[in-house]
Design an enzyme around this catalytic site. Structure first.
Site, mmCIF file in Angstrom:
data_model
loop_
_atom_site.group_PDB
_atom_site.id
_atom_site.type_symbol
_atom_site.label_atom_id
_atom_site.label_comp_id
_atom_site.label_asym_id
_atom_site.label_seq_id
_atom_site.Cartn_x
_atom_site.Cartn_y
_atom_site.Cartn_z
ATOM 1 C CD GLU A 1 42.288 45.240 18.694
ATOM 2 O OE1 GLU A 1 42.846 46.353 18.771
ATOM 3 O OE2 GLU A 1 41.187 45.083 18.134
ATOM 4 C CG PHE B 223 33.368 26.502 39.988
ATOM 5 C CD1 PHE B 223 32.282 25.896 40.606
ATOM 6 C CD2 PHE B 223 33.915 25.881 38.871
ATOM 7 C CE1 PHE B 223 31.760 24.695 40.133
ATOM 8 C CE2 PHE B 223 33.405 24.685 38.390
ATOM 9 C CZ PHE B 223 32.322 24.089 39.026
ATOM 10 C CE LYS C 218 41.147 47.125 22.130
ATOM 11 N NZ LYS C 218 39.941 46.781 21.372
ATOM 12 C CB THR D 136 50.315 20.368 37.284
ATOM 13 O OG1 THR D 136 50.710 20.697 35.951
ATOM 14 C CG2 THR D 136 51.243 21.038 38.275
ATOM 15 N N GLY E 197 40.737 41.908 26.364
ATOM 16 C CA GLY E 197 40.277 43.297 26.240
ATOM 17 C C GLY E 197 40.949 44.171 27.291
ATOM 18 C CG PHE F 169 46.692 22.732 42.365
ATOM 19 C CD1 PHE F 169 47.686 22.594 43.324
ATOM 20 C CD2 PHE F 169 46.847 22.086 41.138
ATOM 21 C CE1 PHE F 169 48.816 21.829 43.073
ATOM 22 C CE2 PHE F 169 47.967 21.319 40.882
ATOM 23 C CZ PHE F 169 48.956 21.199 41.841
ATOM 24 C CE1 TYR G 152 40.300 22.928 31.414
ATOM 25 C CE2 TYR G 152 41.315 21.001 30.367
ATOM 26 C CZ TYR G 152 41.398 22.106 31.208
ATOM 27 O OH TYR G 152 42.593 22.386 31.836
ATOM 28 C CE LYS H 273 41.963 25.890 30.117
ATOM 29 N NZ LYS H 273 42.452 27.005 30.915
HETATM 30 P P1 NAD Z 1 41.791 24.919 40.015
HETATM 31 O O1 NAD Z 1 40.408 24.468 39.761
HETATM 32 O O2 NAD Z 1 42.419 24.580 41.300
HETATM 33 O O3 NAD Z 1 41.910 26.493 39.805
HETATM 34 C C1 NAD Z 1 41.109 27.227 38.916
HETATM 35 C C2 NAD Z 1 40.683 28.510 39.606
HETATM 36 O O4 NAD Z 1 39.877 29.285 38.720
HETATM 37 C C3 NAD Z 1 39.838 28.264 40.842
HETATM 38 O O5 NAD Z 1 40.299 29.049 41.893
HETATM 39 C C4 NAD Z 1 38.440 28.661 40.406
HETATM 40 O O6 NAD Z 1 37.643 29.079 41.489
HETATM 41 C C5 NAD Z 1 38.744 29.766 39.424
HETATM 42 N N1 NAD Z 1 37.673 30.004 38.448
HETATM 43 C C6 NAD Z 1 37.009 29.097 37.711
HETATM 44 N N2 NAD Z 1 36.102 29.710 36.925
HETATM 45 C C7 NAD Z 1 36.206 31.050 37.164
HETATM 46 C C8 NAD Z 1 35.547 32.206 36.684
HETATM 47 N N3 NAD Z 1 34.563 32.112 35.777
HETATM 48 N N4 NAD Z 1 35.906 33.415 37.167
HETATM 49 C C9 NAD Z 1 36.871 33.515 38.100
HETATM 50 N N5 NAD Z 1 37.535 32.463 38.601
HETATM 51 C C10 NAD Z 1 37.209 31.235 38.131
HETATM 52 O O7 NAD Z 1 42.667 24.367 38.802
HETATM 53 P P2 NAD Z 1 44.237 24.384 38.586
HETATM 54 O O8 NAD Z 1 44.679 22.985 38.541
HETATM 55 O O9 NAD Z 1 44.872 25.317 39.536
HETATM 56 O O10 NAD Z 1 44.312 24.972 37.102
HETATM 57 C C11 NAD Z 1 44.648 26.306 36.851
HETATM 58 C C12 NAD Z 1 44.718 26.553 35.350
HETATM 59 O O11 NAD Z 1 45.714 25.708 34.779
HETATM 60 C C13 NAD Z 1 43.408 26.256 34.634
HETATM 61 O O12 NAD Z 1 43.196 27.215 33.629
HETATM 62 C C14 NAD Z 1 43.662 24.897 33.991
HETATM 63 O O13 NAD Z 1 42.912 24.741 32.826
HETATM 64 C C15 NAD Z 1 45.149 24.945 33.716
HETATM 65 N N6 NAD Z 1 45.719 23.586 33.685
HETATM 66 C C16 NAD Z 1 45.906 22.874 34.839
HETATM 67 C C17 NAD Z 1 46.411 21.592 34.783
HETATM 68 C C18 NAD Z 1 46.631 20.768 36.025
HETATM 69 O O14 NAD Z 1 47.016 19.607 35.917
HETATM 70 N N7 NAD Z 1 46.446 21.297 37.189
HETATM 71 C C19 NAD Z 1 46.734 21.024 33.547
HETATM 72 C C20 NAD Z 1 46.500 21.774 32.410
HETATM 73 C C21 NAD Z 1 46.015 23.057 32.481
HETATM 74 N N1 UDP Z 2 37.130 44.699 28.903
HETATM 75 C C1 UDP Z 2 37.324 44.534 30.238
HETATM 76 N N2 UDP Z 2 38.209 45.370 30.862
HETATM 77 C C2 UDP Z 2 38.875 46.348 30.215
HETATM 78 C C3 UDP Z 2 38.660 46.493 28.839
HETATM 79 C C4 UDP Z 2 37.789 45.653 28.202
HETATM 80 O O1 UDP Z 2 36.765 43.668 30.873
HETATM 81 O O2 UDP Z 2 39.651 47.049 30.856
HETATM 82 C C5 UDP Z 2 36.185 43.810 28.226
HETATM 83 C C6 UDP Z 2 35.114 44.569 27.503
HETATM 84 O O3 UDP Z 2 33.986 44.672 28.331
HETATM 85 C C7 UDP Z 2 34.838 43.743 26.293
HETATM 86 C C8 UDP Z 2 36.014 42.795 26.178
HETATM 87 O O4 UDP Z 2 36.878 43.083 27.260
HETATM 88 O O5 UDP Z 2 33.683 42.973 26.475
HETATM 89 C C9 UDP Z 2 36.765 42.947 24.907
HETATM 90 O O6 UDP Z 2 37.265 44.260 24.802
HETATM 91 P P1 UDP Z 2 37.646 44.877 23.406
HETATM 92 O O7 UDP Z 2 38.138 46.265 23.643
HETATM 93 O O8 UDP Z 2 38.544 43.981 22.681
HETATM 94 O O9 UDP Z 2 36.298 44.814 22.609
HETATM 95 P P2 UDP Z 2 35.053 45.784 22.553
HETATM 96 O O10 UDP Z 2 34.943 46.484 23.844
HETATM 97 O O11 UDP Z 2 35.382 46.682 21.436
HETATM 98 O O12 UDP Z 2 33.945 44.850 22.286
#
Ligand code: NAD
Ligand code: UDP
Ligand code: UDP
Length: 441
Positions: free
Chosen positions: A276, A149, A218, A288, A215, A126, A258, A262
């Protein structure tokens, strides 16, 4: 010559003739073209009547068989012609598609120096999809990473194929290696039913996912903005909530996956910043709402609007005296972009300070939608925060940001979005019913 000898000769002559006819008949049936290979005068007439014992029924069956065979041959030829026509048409459609440019929303041209490569995790969700729209229109290159998801391709489909846009299906719990300048890290389910559905996955996304993002930041020296939440304040004992408030969270309650996820995400950000030198921004986002909210996310805005549009009972959890402050999605996106552009590294609240009780909010939705829905109280949610209102002094002073869209305006836009979505799903249901009616034996 005796009479017997004469008869024998006649019989031998007839037998010879018969043998010859049998031979000719065989030759005719072995010939692949179906034609008689050797033409002997008078043989064809004999063949036509052969075998002499063929009954009228057999003959008419044979004719019917031949008629059917020729009909099948014709139909096969017709099918082949249709296939060829179809292939030609498909080729034409393909070439039209490639030669006609798709219509995209207008984007600004940015030169190489000003154009950034921006990663948005959770960009098909969203909030993320609205952020995509703004950054694309500004002329940046946007890469969305999402595991779908709770997000949908439909939220960003209007950019698919655009040279500045890329959509990657990837779970942020796994490492990601790309080259970018900035990251907006939004990947995480956000509504209580979604994040409670798989609490372990919610924690992994907000811890392991955030580590991967940091990571990555960084390695490529990218600036990263973490989408945190007002939930880090839990059920607050300070009202309204300033960024300096440490919160009041139950670490083992149903919302903990959650809230604590966070909080760790924020802790990780500052650890990477300190250790780093990663440039981090932390947005604490309050409730929102707006178009592209998930229809079934169970949040109060979508639930109340859908219930009112369907003339169903509007369900208030508990006594309805708990409060929330709702901001329209475009205000949030403006705030996030301003925070990313600023030099400020401490957390910043982004929310609308206009506060309502949930009971009042139900009345507002009922009035705006119209219709006969009644408002009823139902069982209270466990650990439901009782008061929530952002103190936005920091955002006002440092980002010169404050929400602009009044509640009623934002709600009207959201109601009309949900009305269209309902009509769309009704149309879809109708056409799929029709399909199954005609295709089910
Ligand atoms: P949403 O569920 O619509 O969007 C979240 C997105 O993240 C989705 O597209 C979902 O598929 C994706 N996602 C979830 N797990 C994932 C993963 N492991 N890897 C890759 N993608 C993944 O929610 P939103 O309302 O758009 O919220 C977006 C962000 O803002 C979130 O981090 C939420 O915690 C934060 N937030 C939103 C609100 C609100 O009221 N909407 C309030 C506070 C914080
Ligand atoms: N990582 C990643 N993309 C990058 C660099 C790092 O996804 O371009 C991931 C990496 O696999 C690691 C994590 O980020 O698990 C943290 O990286 P960092 O360099 O801090 O830690 P380290 O690799 O030394 O554990
Ligand atoms: N709520 C409600 N009815 C609903 C959905 C939610 O009364 O159908 C209440 C919920 O108990 C909470 C408030 O509305 O007090 C906001 O809930 P939401 O899930 O939208 O977000 P939260 O701020 O709790 O994360």
């Amino acid at each position: 010559m005796t009479a017997t000898k004469k008869r024998l000769k006649i019989v031998a002559a007839i037998s010879l003739l018969l043998l010859l006819l049998v031979y000719l008949y065989r030759m005719a049936s072995f010939c692949p073209s179906g034609k008689v290979a050797v033409s002997v005068p008078g043989v064809e007439e004999v063949q036509a009547k052969w075998p002499p014992t063929e009954s009228p029924l057999q003959r008419s069956l044979q004719m019917a068989y031949e008629e059917q065979s020729s009909l099948i041959r014709e139909q096969k030829a017709e099918l082949q012609r249709t296939r060829e026509n179809l292939a030609r048409l498909e080729e034409q459609v393909r070439s039209l598609q490639t030669s006609t440019p798709r219509k995209y929303p207008k984007v600004k041209y940015l030169n190489y120096k000003n154009r950034k490569r921006i990663l948005i995790t959770g960009g098909a969700g969203f909030v993320g999809s609205h952020l995509v729209d703004d950054l694309m229109v500004q002329g940046h290159e946007v890469i969305v990473v999402d595991n779908f998801f709770t997000g949908r391709k439909r939220n960003v489909e209007h950019w698919l194929g655009h040279e500045n846009f890329e959509l990657i299906h990837h779970d942020i719990v796994n490492p990601l290696f790309i080259e970018i300048d900035e990251i907006y890290h939004l990947a995480s389910p956000a509504s209580p039913p979604h994040y409670m559905y798989n609490p372990v996955k919610t924690i992994k996304t907000n811890t392991m996912g955030t580590i991967n993002v940091l990571g990555l930041a960084k390695r490529v020296m990218a600036k990263v903005l973490i989408a945190s939440t007002s939930e880090v304040y839990g059920d607050p004992t300070v009202h309204p909530q300033p960024e300096t408030y440490w919160g009041h969270v139950n670490p083992i309650g149903p919302r903990a996956c959650y809230d604590e996820g966070k909080r760790v995400s924020e802790t990780l950000s500052y650890a990477y910043a300190k250790q780093e030198k990663v440039q981090v921004r932390v947005a604490r986002i309050f409730n929102t709402y707006g178009p592209r909210m998930h229809m079934n996310d169970g949040r109060v805005v979508s639930n109340f609007i859908l219930q009112a549009l369907r003339n169903e009972t509007i369900t208030v959890y508990g006594n309805g005296k708990q409060t929330r402050s709702f901001q329209y999605v475009s205000d949030l996106v403006d705030g996030m972009i301003a925070l990313m552009a600023s030099n400020y590294t401490q957390p910043v609240n982004l929310g609308n300070p206009v506060e309502q009780t949930i009971g009042e909010f139900a009345e507002i939705i009922k009035k705006l939608v119209g219709g006969p829905s009644v408002i009823k109280q139902s069982k209270a949610m466990e650990d439901d925060p009782q008061r929530r209102k952002p103190d936005i002094t920091r955002a006002r002073q440092l980002l010169h940001w404050e929400p602009k869209v009044p509640l009623e305006t934002g709600l009207q836009r959201t109601i009309s979005y949900f009305r269209n979505e309902l009509a769309r799903s009704d149309r879809f249901q109708e056409s799929s019913n029709k399909y199954f009616d005609t295709h089910t034996p």
